[in-house]
Design an enzyme around this catalytic site. Structure first.
Site, PDB file in Angstrom:
ATOM      1  N   HIS A 138       0.839  -1.199   0.000  1.00  0.00           N
ATOM      2  CA  HIS A 138       0.000   0.000   0.000  1.00  0.00           C
ATOM      3  C   HIS A 138       0.873   1.247   0.000  1.00  0.00           C
ATOM      4  CE1 HIS A 138      -3.463  -2.539   1.786  1.00  0.00           C
ATOM      5  NE2 HIS A 138      -3.610  -2.407   0.486  1.00  0.00           N
ATOM      6  N   GLU A 141       1.722   3.433   3.066  1.00  0.00           N
ATOM      7  CA  GLU A 141       2.364   2.677   4.138  1.00  0.00           C
ATOM      8  C   GLU A 141       3.856   2.508   3.850  1.00  0.00           C
ATOM      9  OE1 GLU A 141       0.028  -0.889   4.643  1.00  0.00           O
ATOM     10  OE2 GLU A 141      -1.841   0.241   4.748  1.00  0.00           O
ATOM     11  N   HIS A 284       2.527  -4.116   6.972  1.00  0.00           N
ATOM     12  CA  HIS A 284       1.607  -3.018   6.668  1.00  0.00           C
ATOM     13  C   HIS A 284       1.595  -2.073   7.864  1.00  0.00           C
ATOM     14  CE1 HIS A 284      -0.584  -4.707   3.054  1.00  0.00           C
ATOM     15  NE2 HIS A 284       0.042  -5.798   3.494  1.00  0.00           N
ATOM     16  N   GLU A 343       0.693  -5.455  11.214  1.00  0.00           N
ATOM     17  CA  GLU A 343       0.296  -4.045  11.141  1.00  0.00           C
ATOM     18  C   GLU A 343       1.172  -3.239  12.107  1.00  0.00           C
ATOM     19  OE1 GLU A 343      -1.776  -2.778   9.057  1.00  0.00           O
ATOM     20  OE2 GLU A 343      -3.006  -4.457   8.346  1.00  0.00           O
TER      21      GLU A 343
END
Length: 373
Positions: A138, A141, A284, A343
């Protein structure tokens, strides 16, 4: 650092003199025989030429030293990745630096982005266990790319200096595990977030249309033509296609017109199919959580591994979420092996650089545990 041999020498003798593992010399000089013949040029990883340092015997001749430099200096300073916006240009430059400093690191172009930028895989290690890590699926990110490169360079530096971390020898990890890393899956998207509109007039028009004519790309997650690369994989892709609100290219969440429509996603799928990874880690942001299950197809070992990740990082384990079509989803669905979405950090994307050091410290145990578990 390179030297030219004035006489034949065994690899073990050369390694002992420079106080580095012989396997690093072997992996830095793929075509050498043992003993190494005279007149051969040899890469010595982790060293550079200087005015002070280790004296070079008469049997060795400086090959790439600056004039007046005749000492071998073991470099302890790290390549600095932190505290800067990490564009694709920064990433490509740092790869060049790392390969020069640690020639046992290898790079491979596994595909090209929409804008024809290389998608690069970095590999290290000689072991049977095959572990893959990636970052910046992404665009906003992008901090994940910098952190992953930081951990990778720390690993290389530890190898040269014979260090252990989290109770495990870096050399033992190197000989037991083969590591594959794609630190920047989506270079076009990263550059859009950090540098703004591309030069290409057609792409510029398309991107502005997708972003409703706004020049603020801070919330852009997709690739340069508005497809979310982590919604592109054939693991119940049709469910995500049906329920995702964007039905046309968008800054985030649009899964495309079909699975693997985008070159970046195809490159990552092809890599997994060719390499047959035993374990997958996708970095991420944000939430300090680790997703590790998918439709109960994950192996039993997945629970043990995520427990170690959680203990070392303080991150929360989350087995199942209502999501499909991600790279990790597809990996677990296809092969039934351990896959993790980590994450990093807390807050709202894009996470600020002031979080960098905290993210790096909290997450580094996950990087190492993925190699030793």
């Amino acid at each position: 650092m390179k030297i030219r041999l004035k006489e034949s020498v065994e690899i073990n003798a050369l390694a002992a003199y420079f106080e580095i593992p012989a396997i690093l010399i072997e992996q830095s000089n793929q075509t050498l025989t043992d003993p190494i013949p005279s007149e051969a040029i040899v890469n010595i990883p982790g060293y550079e030429w200087g005015l002070t340092g280790l004296s070079i015997p008469s049997a060795f001749e400086p090959e790439d030293a600056m004039e007046g430099c005749d000492k071998a200096v073991k470099v302890s300073e790290r390549i600095v990745f932190r505290q800067k916006s990490y564009t694709s240009a920064c990433f490509y430059r740092d790869i060049e630096k790392m390969v020069l400093k640690y020639p046992f690191i290898r790079t491979h172009i596994i595909g090209k982005s929409i804008r024809n930028q290389p998608i690069i895989e970095i590999t290290m290690g000689t072991g049977k266990r095959n572990v893959h890590m990636n970052a910046s699926f992404h665009a906003n990110e992008w901090i994940t790319s910098a952190v992953l490169m930081d951990w990778l360079e720390q690993y290389a530096n530890d190898l040269v200096h014979g260090k252990a971390r989290f109770g495990h020898s870096s050399l033992q990890l190197y000989t037991h595990t083969s590591l594959s890393v794609v630190p920047m899956v989506n270079p076009d998207g990263v550059d859009l977030v950090l540098e703004g509109l591309p030069d290409d007039s057609d792409l510029k028009k398309t991107v502005l249309q997708i972003n409703h004519q706004s020049l603020d790309f801070s919330q852009w997650k997709a690739n340069i033509r508005g497809v979310d690369l982590n919604n592109q994989f054939p693991a119940y892709w049709e469910i995500e296609k049906e329920r995702k609100l964007p039905k046309t290219p968008a800054p985030r969440d649009y899964p495309g017109d079909c699975p693997l429509s985008e070159p970046e996603a195809r490159a990552m799928a092809r890599l997994s199919e060719e390499k047959g990874f035993d374990r997958l880690l996708c970095f991420h942001t944000q939430g300090e959580e680790i997703y590790w299950g998918y439709l109960n197809r994950e192996p039993e070992e997945a629970a043990l591994i995520v427990k170690e990740f959680s203990i070392l990082s303080g991150y929360t384990e989350v087995r199942n979420i209502d999501s499909h079509a991600g790279y990790r989803d597809w990996f677990i669905h296809e092969w039934g092996r351990s896959g993790y979405t980590i994450e990093l950090g807390l807050g709202v994307n894009p996470l600020p650089l002031v979080q960098y050091e905290s993210i790096r410290k909290k997450g580094e145990g996950i990087f190492w545990a993925a190699l030793y578990m």
